[in-house]
Design a protein around this motif. Structure first.
Motif, PDB file in Angstrom:
ATOM      1  N   ALA A 592      -6.884  -6.787   7.959  1.00 19.96           N
ATOM      2  CA  ALA A 592      -6.583  -7.972   8.680  1.00 19.96           C
ATOM      3  C   ALA A 592      -5.837  -9.202   7.988  1.00 19.96           C
ATOM      4  CB  ALA A 592      -7.756  -8.509   9.352  1.00 19.96           C
ATOM      5  N   GLN A 593      -6.718  -9.383   6.750  1.00 17.29           N
ATOM      6  CA  GLN A 593      -6.456 -10.378   5.667  1.00 17.29           C
ATOM      7  C   GLN A 593      -4.988 -10.307   5.444  1.00 17.29           C
ATOM      8  OE1 GLN A 593      -8.117 -13.252   6.198  1.00 17.29           O
ATOM      9  NE2 GLN A 593      -9.738 -11.853   7.109  1.00 17.29           N
ATOM     10  N   ALA A 594      -4.883  -8.953   4.729  1.00 16.81           N
ATOM     11  CA  ALA A 594      -3.409  -8.717   4.261  1.00 16.81           C
ATOM     12  C   ALA A 594      -2.462  -9.190   5.358  1.00 16.81           C
ATOM     13  CB  ALA A 594      -3.236  -7.309   3.861  1.00 16.81           C
ATOM     14  N   LYS A 595      -2.504  -8.780   6.331  1.00 18.28           N
ATOM     15  CA  LYS A 595      -1.569  -8.892   7.429  1.00 18.28           C
ATOM     16  C   LYS A 595      -1.588 -10.544   7.866  1.00 18.28           C
ATOM     17  CE  LYS A 595      -0.568  -7.397  12.057  1.00 18.28           C
ATOM     18  NZ  LYS A 595      -1.075  -6.643  13.557  1.00 18.28           N
ATOM     19  N   ARG A 596      -2.811 -11.292   7.781  1.00 19.97           N
ATOM     20  CA  ARG A 596      -2.650 -12.672   8.020  1.00 19.97           C
ATOM     21  C   ARG A 596      -1.864 -13.590   6.869  1.00 19.97           C
ATOM     22  NH1 ARG A 596      -4.873 -16.953   5.916  1.00 19.97           N
ATOM     23  NH2 ARG A 596      -6.330 -15.889   4.502  1.00 19.97           N
ATOM     24  N   VAL A 597      -2.273 -13.140   5.488  1.00 19.66           N
ATOM     25  CA  VAL A 597      -1.577 -13.879   4.522  1.00 19.66           C
ATOM     26  C   VAL A 597      -0.153 -13.614   4.650  1.00 19.66           C
ATOM     27  CG1 VAL A 597      -1.557 -13.934   1.860  1.00 19.66           C
ATOM     28  CG2 VAL A 597      -3.781 -13.757   3.050  1.00 19.66           C
ATOM     29  N   VAL A 598       0.425 -12.489   4.733  1.00 13.44           N
ATOM     30  CA  VAL A 598       1.965 -12.210   4.506  1.00 13.44           C
ATOM     31  C   VAL A 598       2.487 -12.994   5.918  1.00 13.44           C
ATOM     32  CG1 VAL A 598       1.696 -10.729   2.715  1.00 13.44           C
ATOM     33  CG2 VAL A 598       1.811 -10.147   5.233  1.00 13.44           C
ATOM     34  N   GLY A 599       1.831 -12.766   6.992  1.00 10.29           N
ATOM     35  CA  GLY A 599       2.278 -13.223   8.041  1.00 10.29           C
ATOM     36  C   GLY A 599       2.505 -14.684   8.363  1.00 10.29           C
ATOM     37  N   GLU A 600       1.817 -15.443   7.662  1.00  9.30           N
ATOM     38  CA  GLU A 600       1.783 -17.022   7.661  1.00  9.30           C
ATOM     39  C   GLU A 600       2.926 -17.374   6.922  1.00  9.30           C
ATOM     40  OE1 GLU A 600      -2.782 -18.154   7.889  1.00  9.30           O
ATOM     41  OE2 GLU A 600      -1.974 -18.374   6.024  1.00  9.30           O
ATOM     42  N   VAL A 601       3.634 -16.547   6.035  1.00 10.67           N
ATOM     43  CA  VAL A 601       4.635 -17.009   5.374  1.00 10.67           C
ATOM     44  C   VAL A 601       5.777 -16.060   6.052  1.00 10.67           C
ATOM     45  CG1 VAL A 601       4.060 -17.997   3.286  1.00 10.67           C
ATOM     46  CG2 VAL A 601       4.134 -15.642   3.349  1.00 10.67           C
ATOM     47  N   ALA A 602       5.744 -15.493   6.884  1.00 11.01           N
ATOM     48  CA  ALA A 602       6.786 -14.638   7.818  1.00 11.01           C
ATOM     49  C   ALA A 602       7.290 -13.590   7.090  1.00 11.01           C
ATOM     50  CB  ALA A 602       7.856 -15.696   8.121  1.00 11.01           C
ATOM     51  N   ILE A 603       6.392 -12.904   6.293  1.00  5.98           N
ATOM     52  CA  ILE A 603       6.694 -11.599   5.647  1.00  5.98           C
ATOM     53  C   ILE A 603       6.294 -10.431   6.469  1.00  5.98           C
ATOM     54  CG2 ILE A 603       6.205 -10.175   3.806  1.00  5.98           C
ATOM     55  CD1 ILE A 603       8.040 -12.306   2.736  1.00  5.98           C
ATOM     56  N   ASP A 604       7.168  -9.424   6.512  1.00  5.34           N
ATOM     57  CA  ASP A 604       6.756  -8.320   7.297  1.00  5.34           C
ATOM     58  C   ASP A 604       5.578  -7.635   6.515  1.00  5.34           C
ATOM     59  OD1 ASP A 604       6.464  -5.961   8.571  1.00  5.34           O
ATOM     60  OD2 ASP A 604       8.720  -5.153   7.762  1.00  5.34           O
ATOM     61  N   PRO A 605       4.439  -7.450   7.327  1.00  3.18           N
ATOM     62  CA  PRO A 605       3.115  -6.715   6.766  1.00  3.18           C
ATOM     63  C   PRO A 605       3.443  -5.530   6.211  1.00  3.18           C
ATOM     64  CG  PRO A 605       2.741  -8.034   8.881  1.00  3.18           C
ATOM     65  CD  PRO A 605       3.991  -8.144   8.668  1.00  3.18           C
ATOM     66  N   ALA A 606       4.212  -4.834   6.778  1.00  3.35           N
ATOM     67  CA  ALA A 606       4.686  -3.714   6.279  1.00  3.35           C
ATOM     68  C   ALA A 606       5.090  -3.297   5.028  1.00  3.35           C
ATOM     69  CB  ALA A 606       5.488  -2.874   7.324  1.00  3.35           C
ATOM     70  N   SER A 607       5.584  -4.530   4.417  1.00  3.55           N
ATOM     71  CA  SER A 607       6.113  -4.471   3.009  1.00  3.55           C
ATOM     72  C   SER A 607       5.134  -4.829   2.036  1.00  3.55           C
ATOM     73  CB  SER A 607       7.331  -5.602   2.857  1.00  3.55           C
ATOM     74  OG  SER A 607       6.957  -7.197   2.806  1.00  3.55           O
ATOM     75  N   PHE A 608       3.816  -5.175   2.529  1.00  6.24           N
ATOM     76  CA  PHE A 608       2.827  -5.522   1.694  1.00  6.24           C
ATOM     77  C   PHE A 608       1.768  -4.118   1.652  1.00  6.24           C
ATOM     78  CE2 PHE A 608      -1.218  -8.515   1.112  1.00  6.24           C
ATOM     79  CZ  PHE A 608      -1.112  -8.360  -0.343  1.00  6.24           C
ATOM     80  N   CYS A 609       2.017  -3.540   0.634  1.00  7.56           N
ATOM     81  CA  CYS A 609       1.562  -2.293   0.441  1.00  7.56           C
ATOM     82  C   CYS A 609       0.677  -1.774  -0.716  1.00  7.56           C
ATOM     83  CB  CYS A 609       2.179  -0.975   1.045  1.00  7.56           C
ATOM     84  SG  CYS A 609       3.919  -1.331   0.363  1.00  7.56           S
ATOM     85  N   VAL A 610      -0.270  -0.941  -0.620  1.00  7.33           N
ATOM     86  CA  VAL A 610      -1.031  -0.665  -1.809  1.00  7.33           C
ATOM     87  C   VAL A 610      -0.236   0.038  -3.000  1.00  7.33           C
ATOM     88  CG1 VAL A 610      -3.003   0.767  -2.679  1.00  7.33           C
ATOM     89  CG2 VAL A 610      -3.396  -0.424  -0.652  1.00  7.33           C
ATOM     90  N   ASP A 611       0.752   1.182  -2.556  1.00  4.73           N
ATOM     91  CA  ASP A 611       1.547   1.591  -3.344  1.00  4.73           C
ATOM     92  C   ASP A 611       2.781   1.317  -3.236  1.00  4.73           C
ATOM     93  OD1 ASP A 611       2.723   3.365  -5.131  1.00  4.73           O
ATOM     94  OD2 ASP A 611       2.040   5.393  -4.331  1.00  4.73           O
ATOM     95  N   ALA A 612       3.367   0.262  -3.823  1.00  4.29           N
ATOM     96  CA  ALA A 612       4.706  -0.245  -3.603  1.00  4.29           C
ATOM     97  C   ALA A 612       5.907   0.532  -4.200  1.00  4.29           C
ATOM     98  CB  ALA A 612       4.588  -1.635  -3.982  1.00  4.29           C
ATOM     99  N   GLY A 613       5.541   1.483  -5.283  1.00  8.80           N
ATOM    100  CA  GLY A 613       6.424   1.970  -5.962  1.00  8.80           C
ATOM    101  C   GLY A 613       7.753   2.624  -5.061  1.00  8.80           C
ATOM    102  N   PRO A 614       7.497   3.251  -4.385  1.00 11.33           N
ATOM    103  CA  PRO A 614       8.774   4.024  -3.505  1.00 11.33           C
ATOM    104  C   PRO A 614       9.816   3.309  -2.631  1.00 11.33           C
ATOM    105  CG  PRO A 614       6.930   5.180  -2.903  1.00 11.33           C
ATOM    106  CD  PRO A 614       6.301   4.014  -3.456  1.00 11.33           C
ATOM    107  N   ARG A 615       9.077   2.291  -2.084  1.00 11.40           N
ATOM    108  CA  ARG A 615       9.581   1.632  -0.885  1.00 11.40           C
ATOM    109  C   ARG A 615      10.399   0.331  -1.098  1.00 11.40           C
ATOM    110  NH1 ARG A 615       4.976   1.534   3.100  1.00 11.40           N
ATOM    111  NH2 ARG A 615       6.254   0.785   4.427  1.00 11.40           N
ATOM    112  N   PRO A 616      11.609   0.127  -1.000  1.00 11.80           N
ATOM    113  CA  PRO A 616      12.391  -0.998  -1.343  1.00 11.80           C
ATOM    114  C   PRO A 616      12.038  -2.273  -0.626  1.00 11.80           C
ATOM    115  CG  PRO A 616      13.799   0.350   0.064  1.00 11.80           C
ATOM    116  CD  PRO A 616      12.409   1.211  -0.242  1.00 11.80           C
ATOM    117  N   GLY A 617      11.746  -3.357  -1.306  1.00 12.21           N
ATOM    118  CA  GLY A 617      11.257  -4.544  -0.541  1.00 12.21           C
ATOM    119  C   GLY A 617       9.936  -4.627  -0.534  1.00 12.21           C
ATOM    120  N   CYS A 618       9.183  -3.679  -1.023  1.00  6.83           N
ATOM    121  CA  CYS A 618       7.604  -3.658  -0.852  1.00  6.83           C
ATOM    122  C   CYS A 618       7.129  -4.322  -2.077  1.00  6.83           C
ATOM    123  CB  CYS A 618       7.040  -2.200  -0.499  1.00  6.83           C
ATOM    124  SG  CYS A 618       7.293  -1.815   1.182  1.00  6.83           S
TER     125      CYS A 618
END
Lengths: 661, 661
Positions: A592-618
């Motif tokens: 919930a916090q992860a979603k809130r924090v990036v949501g407040e700056v209009a970032i797609d929460p799906a791009s904030f992830c534990v393992d960012a390695g393989p996905r572009p933009g994350c």
């Protein structure tokens, strides 16, 4: 709002070394006092160095080498970080308070070693007094005649103080189990001891692991008295040795758990926002990072008490001993303050359920804030009286946390952070000094099992400081530095607290102005304070308008920061302002916090992830700017603009340029 | 024999502050350089403090409070210990070298924090260079391109450096077991890895626990390469996480040994003469003091190699892993030097038998002696060349120990002891910096399992010093102090070694004169040097003629010492000489040595017993006077008598008076 900063004028050397003359005059005077003391120790001896020495070849040659190196160092230090200046709003550094700086430099000439009184007849006292000064600020009792009496000492820094907290907790936590095991080997079973007034053998392992600290202290003494009464003083040495050999300190963790196979390894609970030194501590002390329970944080980046309750219930259900719970008073990265009062309430509930744990507060950063909450008479300053001085501070949560400090078991606080004294000066302060009896290194038969009649008075014991702390040789100059600082600026609202008040003013001012700036930038970028400041540290998350990619936001943040970071390849003067940054790790945030924090700056929460390695933009982290508002001169004005206004104007301009460019 | 001390004239402030003027002039110059740097960071800002400030009430009032405290401190410090004076021959303290003192005081104004480069762009480099300077002195390789490359850093003192040694050893010792366990969970089994070129699963737990450090480093990398080759880079994160979760650092000691029930807790071997911090280390790190094997000492108070061999054989037979063996280079109490070369030979033999252990040298005191053995070109100075400068030094044993340092795994050395720099400055130096890859706090996927192609260069990593050491925030001023000292007096025989040569001269002179004094006192008291000095520390055991009771001898010693001890209730000038004492514990001596030591002063060996409590005349320790001859001015003469002559005349007089009285 104009801020009355005049009272600060003599505190520091100053952003432009405005107090250079008074500083130099005092330093020279104190140095001369030292030199003539040397000359008059045994003046009848006469000099060992001839007055003509300076004309000899070897003298000239040495001086040449020395000056070359010293001038070289002095030149290189011009690439040092200008912590002293209000244009520096980065890490937890600012100018140094003159009293501590002068005391430290002066005492260095005498070079006392606070490991024991023999090497530091003067400064060892000062160090123990610093322990009392800090204890008083936190509200601990210093009454030597009844109840727990506090003590404290300096460490090389907060990390070592944190290790010490765990070392202390362990030494007490497992003592009851050792007592019972030792008594069994001696076919000894005192009938009515401990808080439940029953036979020692009738206490279960779980009960012994969950006695409050003071009950363990009492139990240890009661068992010793019973043994002496039953078998005489002469036999006591054998029992003391048996207890020692059953302790976890003797057996080692592996040996102790092999002997008590029903026991599970203890856990330690910290908020997910805690400093990385807690992981290091778990490794170093052999507890293991797997036994470090990271409790979720709430929307204010404070320990979430519901999550703590759940974690405690889980430990209880699994019969995992809880070594301790750590609350952070001023997280290193965000400056946020955990609800210490609620941690205490949790312990009450846990105790009602037969459990217990130590409470340590990691106040390396925020500990000195307590001086604002303490009145000169030692009582807590009412919140209403404090509120008159600020716009937001202190929140009920922050006030509650501060008021609760008096009841925790131990506290880490770094004088070299918000105490404005030179490195290295951390401190460990404990509510009950009787814990040191569990730590002593010497096999001192008389004291080791606590027979109060024959004990060396505690005050005397502590003069052998090295016996009771993690470190050995230690700087007496650091002790003098902290001591004199506290004497000149006592740790209450009218002394040290008055100084820190300005840092909170600066923070409130900064916060308000940032909100205004965010509005101005609404078409350019999202500028958000992700957690309201609890005291004097503000973070900023910045995302160019239209971008929804966390990776791109982080790239933008880093580009923005590039002009504001320490860069020793350029002349210092090129920097207009210096700040710091931190990374908000996905791993440390509940969903919930992860979603809130990036949501407040209009970032797609799906791009904030534990393992960012393989996905572009994350990305696995959010890059945020971090501003520590320690330097009270940030509010000093020139042509009607203070440094915060100037910094934010600069920042706004940089954001516009970068977004546009 | 007259000693040429002229070259020392510019080294120190001096016993009578003879160099006060040059010291003050340089200090003021360096302070001013700092103040004008402040003024010119952004001169366009103008001052934040008004020039009229000093006339305001709050300014005057603050200055009054500050001066009162500073003058008060300065006055109290007149009861400090006069370490600087040749009349002080007690603990491991003397005057401070001017370059380090000035560098430390100057750098304190800039207040860098060596936890990372961002807070110390200048002094972090200095600290890593200090690591290299010390490594070079010990003979470690600094070649970054092949073989083990050394590194080192400062600690708050030797105690912390000793903890760090154990932390390092543990991280490597148990890594192989974790690798194998993790591979099993992933159904992965690389076929030809490690020193025996076989499948990872084919290595027994005992084999994995007994691989030399470099083999573990190689094995870790080979396994990582094999994994990536077999399953691709993308899958590697999962394997790295599996390895982390199997490590003793994650599981904790209890968890690790529960998972590997065939394993026994590791032991550490130290000489019985080792510092008490080793017991503390075993407690703090959770190894347990029961697993601290105290190896007997020989007649020279050095680790007895036959006893070490026996202890190792016993551990081998019981399949107890040996975490490490500690050799002491300059015991704190007696200054004696363990046979490091023979410890290395023991390891060779142990390795041939399939075992292994780390070797750490606790050279907190004696480490700097290595500078006398190192030629400016980096090679060892031949013993014959050294022998020309001394009467006895260096003994073949001491020379052998020094020559062997280059091959040990790590070394503790305290610049704040024989490095003549201010507190607090200890150091940890390791032969192979690749160990830091086992210590990192961050879960950095790429680096954590060692794929050399993608690694951040080691030199860059170490700039994040806090990740690899026990402490966090730390003083950059201490680093500058040690660095400048080593630059002005390089750590070889013509630099620092030349200074230390004088301390050994002083010791040899003292030793010879004591023998002469003992002869003169033959009808009055037994005066004996219980262990020949290995370098520059001499102990004296003194027993009034006719007495055979150890308790009485100790009482006599304490009475003798009463006039020579630090006593802050009297003016310092009352003291004619200040020395120190130590207690030789029966518990730490094998029977033959205990008998010999007291026999030499005609004490009945039966009165020297482990448990002295009940028997009259007995004691569990021998009280001995302890003289550290660090101050080179002890050989400076006045009217044909140097301070050693004067001290011994005083001591002889005191002995005669006390025996007569």
């Amino acid at each position: 709002m104009r801020h009355a900063l005049e009272f600060l004028q003599p505190y520091f050397l100053g952003p432009s070394a405005e107090n250079a003359q008074v500083f130099e005059a005092l330093l020279v005077e104190l140095v001369r006092d030292h030199t003539f003391w040397r000359r008059n120790f045994h003046p009848e001896d006469g000099p060992s160095i001839r007055t003509s020495a300076e004309h000899t070849g070897s003298y000239v040659e040495f001086m040449d080498r020395m000056k070359t190196e010293l001038y070289g160092l002095s030149a290189e230090l011009k690439r040092a970080v200008p912590f002293f200046h209000p244009r520096y709003i980065g890490h937890m550094n600012a100018d140094l308070l003159l009293p501590g700086l002068l005391a430290g430099m002066t005492t260095m000439l005498y070079n006392p070693n606070n490991v024991s009184e023999e090497a530091a007849p003067v400064t060892l006292d000062k160090e123990l007094e610093v322990g009392r000064q800090l204890a008083r600020m936190f509200g601990f009792s210093l009454d030597e005649t009844s109840g727990p009496c506090a003590w404290g000492h300096l460490t090389s820094g907060g990390t070592v103080a944190n290790y010490e907290a765990l070392w202390n907790f362990r030494s007490v936590k497992f003592h009851g189990v050792a007592l019972k095991a030792a008594a069994a080997t001696q076919a000894f079973d005192p009938p009515d001891v401990g808080p439940r007034t029953k036979a020692l053998s009738a206490y279960s392992t779980w009960e012994l692991l969950n006695l409050p600290l003071s009950s363990i202290v009492d139990l240890r003494r009661a068992v010793a008295r019973a043994y002496r009464a039953e078998r005489g003083d002469g036999a006591f040495g054998a029992f003391a040795a048996a207890v020692r050999s059953e302790r976890i300190e003797s057996l080692g963790t592996a040996g102790f758990f092999m002997r008590h196979r029903d026991l599970k390894p203890p856990c330690l609970m910290v908020p997910a926002s805690a400093h990385y030194s807690w992981e290091k501590a778990m490794k170093v002390l052999g507890f293991g990072t797997a036994n470090l329970i990271k409790v979720d944080v709430d929307a204010h980046m404070r320990l979430d008490i519901t999550s703590l309750r759940a974690a405690l219930a889980e430990a209880r259900a699994a019969t995992v001993p809880v070594l301790g719970v750590v609350g952070v008073l001023g997280t290193t990265e965000f400056g946020t303050i955990d609800p210490i009062d609620e941690i205490l309430s949790c312990r009450e509930a846990f105790r009602a359920d037969g459990g217990d744990f130590g409470i340590h507060v990691d106040a390396a950063w925020g500990g000195y804030l307590a001086s604002m909450f303490r009145q000169p008479d030692g009582s807590m300053r009412p919140r209403d009286a404090m509120r008159e001085r600020f716009e937001h501070f202190p929140s009920p949560q922050v006030y509650g946390a501060m008021a609760a400090l008096a009841q925790v078991d131990s506290i880490t606080v770094d004088p070299h952070k918000m105490g404005y004294v030179p490195y290295a000066a951390g401190a460990f302060v404990a509510r009950d000094r009787r814990v040191v009896d569990f730590l002593t290194q010497k096999a001192a038969y008389v004291f080791d099992l606590g027979d109060s009649d024959q004990e060396v008075p505690m005050g005397q014991k502590l003069r052998n400081l090295g016996q009771y702390i993690l470190e050995g040789s230690k700087s007496g100059a650091a002790a003098a530095s902290v001591y004199v600082t506290h004497k000149v600026l006592p740790l209450h609202s009218e002394g040290f607290g008055h100084l820190l008040e300005q840092t909170v003013h600066a923070c409130e001012y900064f916060y308000d102005r940032v909100l205004a700036m965010a509005k101005r930038l609404v078409d350019v970028a999202h500028v958000v304070v992700p957690f309201e400041p609890d005291a004097n540290l503000v973070c900023l998350a910045i995302n160019p308008r239209g971008n929804t990619d966390l990776a791109e936001m982080n790239r933008f943040g880093r580009e923005l920061f590039a002009d504001m970071k320490v860069d020793s390849t350029q002349p210092l003067q090129v920097k207009r302002f210096i700040t710091s940054y931190t990374s908000l790790l996905r791993d440390n945030l509940p969903d919930a916090q992860a979603k809130r924090v990036v949501g407040e700056v209009a970032i797609d929460p799906a791009s904030f992830c534990v393992d960012a390695g393989p996905r572009p933009g994350c990305a696995d982290h959010v890059f945020i700017l971090r501003h520590t508002l320690m330097n009270p001169w940030v509010l000093s004005e020139r042509n009607g603009k203070n440094y915060i206004d100037r910094y934010l104007a600069y920042l706004e301009d940089r954001i516009r340029t970068l977004v546009g460019g």
